[in-house]
Motif scaffolding. Structure first.
Motif, PDB file in Angstrom:
ATOM      1  N   MET A  43       0.832  -1.205   0.000  1.00  0.00           N
ATOM      2  CA  MET A  43       0.000   0.000   0.000  1.00  0.00           C
ATOM      3  C   MET A  43       0.868   1.258   0.000  1.00  0.00           C
ATOM      4  O   MET A  43       0.656   2.173  -0.791  1.00  0.00           O
ATOM      5  N   TRP A  44       1.891   1.292   0.876  1.00  0.00           N
ATOM      6  CA  TRP A  44       2.751   2.476   0.936  1.00  0.00           C
ATOM      7  C   TRP A  44       3.572   2.629  -0.346  1.00  0.00           C
ATOM      8  O   TRP A  44       3.830   3.748  -0.795  1.00  0.00           O
ATOM      9  N   SER A  48      -3.366   7.573  -4.806  1.00  0.00           N
ATOM     10  CA  SER A  48      -3.919   8.173  -3.591  1.00  0.00           C
ATOM     11  C   SER A  48      -4.026   7.114  -2.495  1.00  0.00           C
ATOM     12  O   SER A  48      -4.218   5.924  -2.781  1.00  0.00           O
ATOM     13  N   MET A  49      -3.905   7.554  -1.244  1.00  0.00           N
ATOM     14  CA  MET A  49      -3.968   6.588  -0.151  1.00  0.00           C
ATOM     15  C   MET A  49      -5.306   5.855  -0.108  1.00  0.00           C
ATOM     16  O   MET A  49      -5.315   4.628   0.078  1.00  0.00           O
ATOM     17  N   PRO A  50      -6.454   6.539  -0.282  1.00  0.00           N
ATOM     18  CA  PRO A  50      -7.711   5.778  -0.285  1.00  0.00           C
ATOM     19  C   PRO A  50      -7.745   4.684  -1.363  1.00  0.00           C
ATOM     20  O   PRO A  50      -8.198   3.569  -1.116  1.00  0.00           O
ATOM     21  N   GLU A  51      -7.239   5.019  -2.553  1.00  0.00           N
ATOM     22  CA  GLU A  51      -7.222   4.031  -3.634  1.00  0.00           C
ATOM     23  C   GLU A  51      -6.244   2.894  -3.321  1.00  0.00           C
ATOM     24  O   GLU A  51      -6.541   1.721  -3.542  1.00  0.00           O
ATOM     25  N   LEU A  62      -1.058  13.859   1.468  1.00  0.00           N
ATOM     26  CA  LEU A  62      -1.501  12.532   1.876  1.00  0.00           C
ATOM     27  C   LEU A  62      -2.920  12.636   2.416  1.00  0.00           C
ATOM     28  O   LEU A  62      -3.170  13.349   3.386  1.00  0.00           O
ATOM     29  N   ASP A  63      -3.838  11.934   1.777  1.00  0.00           N
ATOM     30  CA  ASP A  63      -5.234  11.896   2.203  1.00  0.00           C
ATOM     31  C   ASP A  63      -5.453  10.588   2.960  1.00  0.00           C
ATOM     32  O   ASP A  63      -5.872   9.585   2.388  1.00  0.00           O
TER      33      ASP A  63
END
Length: 169
Positions: free
Chosen positions: A54-55, A63-66, A112-113
């Protein structure tokens, strides 16, 4: 090599070190249920791998949510053997190595979201340090799980990592 990259090298070494210890034990240890943060060592390893992936996606512009949506289901992808985990971690570490080659300014920030905490400007180095801290935390969980299952763990501290590298004159 910059400090975040050095710390990522430690993260890779420490993960491979604990995987090596698990590989020395009976195959059943990987999937044996334990009363801990995770149902089994395999579940802990799958979580660590999913978060590392993920990171990596976040660092490459997703994007972090994606990235969470793509990777968090992988928490439940339980692999059959330690070799499966080791191979996957090594493949991912090669992707990170290539990423480090392309990114020299790790103080660069991205927006970062984080769905759990909000939006903030975050440096690439901060993300790397968080990734390493997350791995250290869960390697500690795995060490505890090994002890609960009647097996010794293995030292994988950063201070031991220092001695695995050639001495500097």
């Amino acid at each position: 090599m910059n400090h975040p990259e050095e710390m990522y090298s430690y993260h890779t070494w420490a993960t491979q070190t604990i995987l090596g210890r698990i590989q020395e034990l009976p195959d059943s240890v990987l999937h044996q249920e334990v009363n801990s943060s995770f149902r089994s060592i395999a579940h802990a390893l799958s979580h660590m791998y999913a978060v590392d992936q993920m990171w990596y996606l976040v660092l490459t512009g997703v994007s972090m949510p994606e990235a969470l949506q793509m990777c968090m289901p992988r928490n439940e992808e339980i692999y059959d053997s330690v070799e499966d985990y080791s191979r996957r971690y090594m493949e991912l570490s090669k992707q990170y190595a290539a990423w480090f080659q392309e990114h020299t300014d790790l103080e660069q920030t991205i927006l970062l979201d984080n769905p759990f905490a909000g939006i903030r400007n975050t440096s690439l180095a901060e993300i790397i340090f968080h990734l390493i801290n997350h791995g250290t935390y869960h390697r500690g969980n795995i060490s505890t799980m090994l002890r609960q299952l009647g097996h010794a763990s293995v030292m994988n501290d950063y201070s031991l990592f220092w001695y695995t590298k050639p001495a500097i004159d």
